[in-house]
Design an enzyme around this catalytic site. Structure first.
Site, PDB file in Angstrom:
ATOM      1  N   ASN A   9      21.477  29.452  46.110  1.00 54.23           N
ATOM      2  CA  ASN A   9      22.671  28.612  45.992  1.00 54.23           C
ATOM      3  C   ASN A   9      23.783  29.420  45.318  1.00 54.23           C
ATOM      4  O   ASN A   9      23.697  29.726  44.131  1.00 54.23           O
ATOM      5  CB  ASN A   9      22.304  27.369  45.163  1.00 54.23           C
ATOM      6  CG  ASN A   9      23.473  26.430  44.977  1.00 54.23           C
ATOM      7  OD1 ASN A   9      24.616  26.858  44.947  1.00 54.23           O
ATOM      8  ND2 ASN A   9      23.193  25.146  44.846  1.00 54.23           N
ATOM      9  N   ASP A  66      15.482  25.779  38.027  1.00 50.42           N
ATOM     10  CA  ASP A  66      15.310  24.563  38.825  1.00 50.42           C
ATOM     11  C   ASP A  66      15.912  23.422  38.032  1.00 50.42           C
ATOM     12  O   ASP A  66      15.659  23.270  36.831  1.00 50.42           O
ATOM     13  CB  ASP A  66      13.843  24.291  39.165  1.00 50.42           C
ATOM     14  CG  ASP A  66      13.737  23.393  40.389  1.00 50.42           C
ATOM     15  OD1 ASP A  66      14.369  23.725  41.421  1.00 50.42           O
ATOM     16  OD2 ASP A  66      13.058  22.348  40.336  1.00 50.42           O
ATOM     17  N   PHE A 149      30.104  21.828  41.439  1.00 46.27           N
ATOM     18  CA  PHE A 149      29.373  21.667  42.698  1.00 46.27           C
ATOM     19  C   PHE A 149      28.360  20.531  42.529  1.00 46.27           C
ATOM     20  O   PHE A 149      28.242  19.932  41.460  1.00 46.27           O
ATOM     21  CB  PHE A 149      28.670  22.985  43.094  1.00 46.27           C
ATOM     22  CG  PHE A 149      27.526  23.370  42.180  1.00 46.27           C
ATOM     23  CD1 PHE A 149      27.756  24.020  40.980  1.00 46.27           C
ATOM     24  CD2 PHE A 149      26.203  23.077  42.524  1.00 46.27           C
ATOM     25  CE1 PHE A 149      26.704  24.376  40.135  1.00 46.27           C
ATOM     26  CE2 PHE A 149      25.142  23.433  41.701  1.00 46.27           C
ATOM     27  CZ  PHE A 149      25.401  24.079  40.492  1.00 46.27           C
ATOM     28  N   GLY A 150      27.609  20.269  43.602  1.00 50.04           N
ATOM     29  CA  GLY A 150      26.543  19.257  43.527  1.00 50.04           C
ATOM     30  C   GLY A 150      27.083  17.911  43.057  1.00 50.04           C
ATOM     31  O   GLY A 150      28.064  17.378  43.594  1.00 50.04           O
ATOM     32  N   LYS A 173      32.190  23.889  31.290  1.00 51.66           N
ATOM     33  CA  LYS A 173      30.935  23.224  31.686  1.00 51.66           C
ATOM     34  C   LYS A 173      29.748  23.906  31.020  1.00 51.66           C
ATOM     35  O   LYS A 173      28.875  23.246  30.433  1.00 51.66           O
ATOM     36  CB  LYS A 173      30.794  23.250  33.213  1.00 51.66           C
ATOM     37  CG  LYS A 173      29.483  22.656  33.717  1.00 51.66           C
ATOM     38  CD  LYS A 173      29.318  22.779  35.231  1.00 51.66           C
ATOM     39  CE  LYS A 173      27.898  22.422  35.664  1.00 51.66           C
ATOM     40  NZ  LYS A 173      27.639  22.690  37.083  1.00 51.66           N
ATOM     41  N   HIS A 178      23.325  21.629  30.873  1.00 54.82           N
ATOM     42  CA  HIS A 178      21.899  21.896  31.048  1.00 54.82           C
ATOM     43  C   HIS A 178      21.629  23.383  31.296  1.00 54.82           C
ATOM     44  O   HIS A 178      20.821  24.008  30.643  1.00 54.82           O
ATOM     45  CB  HIS A 178      21.401  21.043  32.227  1.00 54.82           C
ATOM     46  CG  HIS A 178      22.317  21.103  33.439  1.00 54.82           C
ATOM     47  ND1 HIS A 178      23.616  20.705  33.383  1.00 54.82           N
ATOM     48  CD2 HIS A 178      22.137  21.592  34.697  1.00 54.82           C
ATOM     49  CE1 HIS A 178      24.193  20.909  34.563  1.00 54.82           C
ATOM     50  NE2 HIS A 178      23.313  21.452  35.369  1.00 54.82           N
ATOM     51  N   ARG A 179      22.366  23.979  32.263  1.00 53.79           N
ATOM     52  CA  ARG A 179      22.135  25.385  32.633  1.00 53.79           C
ATOM     53  C   ARG A 179      22.587  26.318  31.507  1.00 53.79           C
ATOM     54  O   ARG A 179      21.898  27.288  31.192  1.00 53.79           O
ATOM     55  CB  ARG A 179      22.881  25.699  33.945  1.00 53.79           C
ATOM     56  CG  ARG A 179      22.650  27.111  34.458  1.00 53.79           C
ATOM     57  CD  ARG A 179      23.073  27.267  35.918  1.00 53.79           C
ATOM     58  NE  ARG A 179      22.271  26.422  36.785  1.00 53.79           N
ATOM     59  CZ  ARG A 179      22.731  25.301  37.351  1.00 53.79           C
ATOM     60  NH1 ARG A 179      23.979  24.915  37.191  1.00 53.79           N
ATOM     61  NH2 ARG A 179      21.923  24.557  38.086  1.00 53.79           N
TER      62      ARG A 179
HETATM   63  P1  ITT Z   1      17.872  27.184  44.536  1.00 51.71           P
HETATM   64  O1  ITT Z   1      16.603  26.374  44.506  1.00 51.71           O
HETATM   65  O2  ITT Z   1      17.907  28.161  45.661  1.00 51.71           O
HETATM   66  O3  ITT Z   1      18.187  27.804  43.227  1.00 51.71           O
HETATM   67  P2  ITT Z   1      19.088  24.569  44.850  1.00 51.71           P
HETATM   68  O4  ITT Z   1      20.470  24.129  45.209  1.00 51.71           O
HETATM   69  O5  ITT Z   1      17.960  24.033  45.695  1.00 51.71           O
HETATM   70  O6  ITT Z   1      19.098  26.183  44.835  1.00 51.71           O
HETATM   71  P3  ITT Z   1      18.012  23.181  42.534  1.00 51.71           P
HETATM   72  O7  ITT Z   1      16.794  22.804  43.274  1.00 51.71           O
HETATM   73  O8  ITT Z   1      17.860  23.696  41.140  1.00 51.71           O
HETATM   74  O9  ITT Z   1      18.841  24.292  43.328  1.00 51.71           O
HETATM   75  O10 ITT Z   1      19.063  22.010  42.429  1.00 51.71           O
HETATM   76  C1  ITT Z   1      18.933  20.852  43.162  1.00 51.71           C
HETATM   77  C2  ITT Z   1      20.276  20.222  43.403  1.00 51.71           C
HETATM   78  O11 ITT Z   1      20.752  19.635  42.198  1.00 51.71           O
HETATM   79  C3  ITT Z   1      21.394  21.159  43.850  1.00 51.71           C
HETATM   80  O12 ITT Z   1      21.357  21.412  45.233  1.00 51.71           O
HETATM   81  C4  ITT Z   1      22.624  20.365  43.454  1.00 51.71           C
HETATM   82  O13 ITT Z   1      22.897  19.358  44.401  1.00 51.71           O
HETATM   83  C5  ITT Z   1      22.152  19.696  42.165  1.00 51.71           C
HETATM   84  N1  ITT Z   1      22.556  20.503  41.008  1.00 51.71           N
HETATM   85  C6  ITT Z   1      21.871  21.531  40.437  1.00 51.71           C
HETATM   86  N2  ITT Z   1      22.559  22.027  39.400  1.00 51.71           N
HETATM   87  C7  ITT Z   1      23.698  21.305  39.309  1.00 51.71           C
HETATM   88  C8  ITT Z   1      24.821  21.323  38.460  1.00 51.71           C
HETATM   89  O14 ITT Z   1      24.935  22.219  37.494  1.00 51.71           O
HETATM   90  N3  ITT Z   1      25.791  20.433  38.661  1.00 51.71           N
HETATM   91  C9  ITT Z   1      25.700  19.525  39.657  1.00 51.71           C
HETATM   92  N4  ITT Z   1      24.693  19.433  40.502  1.00 51.71           N
HETATM   93  C10 ITT Z   1      23.691  20.310  40.346  1.00 51.71           C
END
Ligand code: ITT
Length: 194
Positions: A9, A66, A149-150, A173, A178-179
């Site tokens: 991602n 994750d 994002f997300g 942020k 969390h990250r």
């Molecule tokens: P990788 O597994 O390849 O790292 P991913 O997008 O699948 O990429 P995750 O499983 O960790 O990563 O995350 C699941 C989803 O949660 C991700 O696709 C986003 O939609 C959301 N997400 C993760 N981190 C976020 C953040 O910091 N802010 C907002 N949404 C987030």
């Protein structure tokens, strides 16, 4: 120190890059490595699957994160299913729409939620370094902000002075996210030379 990023991602890669100290060179995940099935029971298991797969494919230490969004009114969903809440290849927007629909009748005070991250480095000798990070907040009734994002535009962190993550740049942020918390804790566990 050189770490191979396990994330596929690009939005996460940019955040992780901004959080690592200058002693760490973060290498993007090689494009020829196939997708890793994230079918473990929890965030730790999925972080481990990703980091170990990339470490094995490259022979180099690999870092994975994750992350899940846990919504109390949905008994912790979407949680580990956050990426595919609205289906296998769902877009960020489709996931947001599904989540807001699921919370239509939930009043503000009951829209509590948190992002949780497990960050993990898999070392070629088989050992691991693991760290956790959490940020508490609420789910908005409508998206606000175009950054991040997300689910960022619908997440209002308690410590964010009234701004959603979607209204914060990466630096703002990461200070409370969390990250940010997971990566700072992970870095504290590493030993750097002089
Ligand atoms: P990788 O597994 O390849 O790292 P991913 O997008 O699948 O990429 P995750 O499983 O960790 O990563 O995350 C699941 C989803 O949660 C991700 O696709 C986003 O939609 C959301 N997400 C993760 N981190 C976020 C953040 O910091 N802010 C907002 N949404 C987030």
């Amino acid at each position: 120190m050189r770490l191979i990023s396990a994330t596929a991602n690009p939005d996460k890669f940019v955040e992780i890059l901004g959080l690592l100290p200058k002693q760490v060179e973060l290498v993007p995940r090689p494009e020829d490595i196939p997708d890793v099935a994230e079918d473990a029971e929890d965030l730790l298991g999925n972080a481990r699957l990703k980091a170990r797969a990339i470490m094995k494919a490259t022979g180099q230490p690999a870092i994975a994160d994750d992350t899940g969004l846990e919504v109390d009114a949905l008994n912790g969903a979407p949680g580990i299913h956050s990426a595919r809440f609205a289906g296998g290849s769902a877009t960020y927007q489709e996931n947001i729409v599904k989540l807001l629909e699921a919370l239509t009748d939930i009043p503000t005070q009951d829209r509590t939620a948190r992002f949780r991250t497990v960050a993990l480095i898999a070392w070629p000798d088989g050992s691991e370094t693991i760290a956790h990070g959490v940020v508490e907040g609420k789910i908005m009734k409508d998206p606000v902000g175009k950054l991040g994002f997300g689910y960022d535009s619908i997440f209002l962190p308690n410590e964010g002075l009234g701004k959603t993550f979607g209204e914060m740049n990466n630096e703002e942020k990461s200070r409370i996210s969390h990250r940010g918390r997971a990566l700072r804790s992970l870095i504290n566990k590493l030993e750097f030379g002089p």
